[in-house]
Write an enzyme that holds these catalytic residues in place. Structure first.
Site, mmCIF file in Angstrom:
data_model
loop_
_atom_site.group_PDB
_atom_site.id
_atom_site.type_symbol
_atom_site.label_atom_id
_atom_site.label_comp_id
_atom_site.label_asym_id
_atom_site.label_seq_id
_atom_site.Cartn_x
_atom_site.Cartn_y
_atom_site.Cartn_z
ATOM 1 N N SER A 46 41.537 65.639 22.539
ATOM 2 C CA SER A 46 42.319 64.406 22.693
ATOM 3 C C SER A 46 42.714 63.720 21.403
ATOM 4 C CB SER A 46 41.560 63.416 23.584
ATOM 5 O OG SER A 46 41.499 63.896 24.903
ATOM 6 N N SER A 71 44.300 62.781 25.382
ATOM 7 C CA SER A 71 44.438 61.450 25.951
ATOM 8 C C SER A 71 44.802 60.375 24.927
ATOM 9 C CB SER A 71 43.123 61.056 26.622
ATOM 10 O OG SER A 71 42.067 60.988 25.662
ATOM 11 N N LYS A 95 41.517 53.303 19.577
ATOM 12 C CA LYS A 95 41.788 53.694 20.958
ATOM 13 C C LYS A 95 41.092 52.730 21.914
ATOM 14 C CE LYS A 95 41.580 58.005 23.714
ATOM 15 N NZ LYS A 95 41.098 59.424 23.664
#
Length: 507
Positions: free
Chosen positions: A181, A157, A82
């Protein structure tokens, strides 16, 4: 299976082929890089693709393997991370304009661990800006699309990591989980997403959103891969003051010894996390998952956690308070974007204001303002102080629940993936996606989302969440593996993601 279809295999299966010298790491990197090239225009899972860097690692692994050197069991298996985890000299933006073009001068601890294990890092995945959102629509560089339906969100997210794994663009990836997330994107993309016990994985080099809530964890297509990846990245780190100073548990060893029998397992179903507000198909698949564990011998009881009713509200006071503090460093003075005021005198204060106005998106600004408000002198006790008291009550409720049962089961998300724009203008509706996942972050306990089939009404993935006590990661994975095995032999197993058949792009 031809080499061109190796992208369909799990990380364990790819590792076995590498050890058997049926394929090289360089070949794997090129296969996945080609896959990314074909699908990225449709999915937009990545913000930075690093084929050159991944090939460099792969070639070194291949040379070491040819020379007979002892390697990590997963050396050579590509991965993505990420875009809020720093990697020396590689763009790291947190999907925000304020960090566009920034090149970190150091590596996150998890990056060093991946490098030590010989995992080629294929790139950085898209996300909601600074990890704030449940749909990846808040990325400053455009949304990621769900491989199950390109008109729908992939969760957030960490939608980029989940979409990349679901679309077979990488065999596994890393995400970060502040309020769900990793797990919520896992639920809506049909992937496995795990949040380890707080402190089990170093946060050093993770650009902080909520420091008492953030945790890095694995995103995979099966439970066994998730367990292996957590073992690779886990362990004590003296650079992280919240890191647990204890050995990494042998999760994969424990999984190798279990079968599908769940006799003696005590499973709690949380009363507050089902019913009103949950999609009918989500509840149907959840109930079937519970029944499968019962059929395998588990004893299922309903547990009452009254404070869960207030968990969402408390989280959205504590988290913005930590956001307002953590994001104060992005001011245009030291690194990242710098914007000078258009008119009038150029002062440091006015430059900071202009930079933050231009660099942050609406959701980030909303949370900074809210966090600054709840920390202000006149409101601290009424809001932030009260939220911390609710957090304590939540932890007590969970402790009482775990006295009655070994794990808790809940739906991971109230609904399947919604369409782009459906909740973008309604922040409260968006925040409700985290209602089932937030308690784990507030209490620091581990949680995992396991695919539980698709909802009958729309054919989209549903996830079931398993929560365990702090440091109970092994138990969590054992139950997840049993549930996964039960689903695989059920009359309605998880269907393959449509992306499995995509060759030159989405059809």
């Amino acid at each position: 299976m031809s080499n061109a279809e190796l992208y369909l295999l799990s990380a364990h299966e790819l590792a076995a082929k590498l050890v058997a010298k049926e394929v090289t790491s360089e070949e794997l990197v090129r296969i996945f890089a080609e896959r990314i090239e074909h699908l990225e225009k449709d999915v937009h899972a990545f913000l930075f693709v690093d084929v050159e860097g991944a090939l460099q690692t792969a070639k070194q692994v291949d040379a070491d393997r040819a020379a007979g050197k002892k390697l990590h069991p997963f050396a050579g298996v590509p991965i993505a991370i990420k875009d809020n985890m720093v990697q020396r000299g590689k763009p790291t933006t947190c999907a925000s304009k304020i960090l566009e073009g920034w090149l970190p001068p150091y590596d996150a601890t998890i990056v060093l661990k991946l490098q030590e294990a010989g995992l080629p890092i294929l790139g950085k995945t898209n996300m909601d800006e600074f990890a704030m959102g449940s749909s990846t629509e808040h990325s400053a560089f455009g949304p990621t699309r769900n491989p199950w339906d390109l008109e729908r969100i992939p969760g957030g997210s960490g939608g980029g990591s989940a979409a990349a794994v679901a679309a077979f663009m990488v065999p596994w990836a890393l995400g970060s989980d502040t309020g769900g997330s990793i797990r919520q994107p896992g639920a809506v993309t049909g992937t496995v997403g795990a949040k380890p016990t707080y402190g089990a994985v170093s946060r050093y080099g993770l650009i902080a959103m909520g420091s008492s809530l953030d945790q890095i964890g694995p995103v995979t297509r099966d439970v066994r891969d998730a367990a292996a990846l957590q073992m690779i990245i886990g362990g004590h780190d003296p650079l992280d003051s919240t890191s647990l100073d204890e050995p990494v548990p042998d999760i994969t060893g424990a999984l190798a010894k279990i079968g599908t029998d769940a006799t003696g397992l005590r499973v709690g179903v949380v009363k507050q996390l089902q019913g009103e507000g949950y999609q009918a198909g989500v509840l149907q698949r959840f109930q079937q998952a519970v029944e499968r564990l019962q059929e395998a011998g588990a004893n299922v009881v309903e547990v009452d956690c009254p404070s869960f009713e207030y968990a969402l509200a408390a989280y959205y006071l504590i988290m913005p308070a930590e956001v307002s503090s953590n994001l104060a460093r992005f001011d245009g003075v030291r690194y990242g974007l710098r914007v000078l005021p258009q008119e009038g005198e150029v002062t440091t204060e006015r430059m900071m204001a202009a930079t933050r106005e231009a660099g942050f998106g609406d959701e980030v600004k909303r949370r900074i303002i809210l966090g600054t408000h709840v920390l202000s002198a006149g409101y601290y006790d009424a809001y932030y102080g009260s939220a911390q008291k609710v957090r304590t009550l939540l932890q007590r409720d969970l402790a009482a629940a775990f006295e009655q049962c070994d794990v808790l089961l809940t739906p991971t998300a109230p609904t399947t993936a919604f369409k782009f724009g459906d909740k973008l203008d309604d922040p409260m509706s968006m925040y409700l996606n985290d209602v089932a996942t937030i308690p784990a972050n507030m209490a620091g306990i581990p949680g995992i989302s396991v695919p539980a089939g698709v909802a009958p009404e729309d054919g989209l993935p549903v996830g079931v969440q398993i929560l365990a006590p702090a440091r109970g990661d092994v138990t969590m994975y054992e139950v997840a593996a049993r549930m996964e095995a039960q689903l695989a032999k059920s009359s309605e197993p998880m269907p393959p993601c449509p992306a499995a058949a995509w060759k030159e792009g989405a059809k």
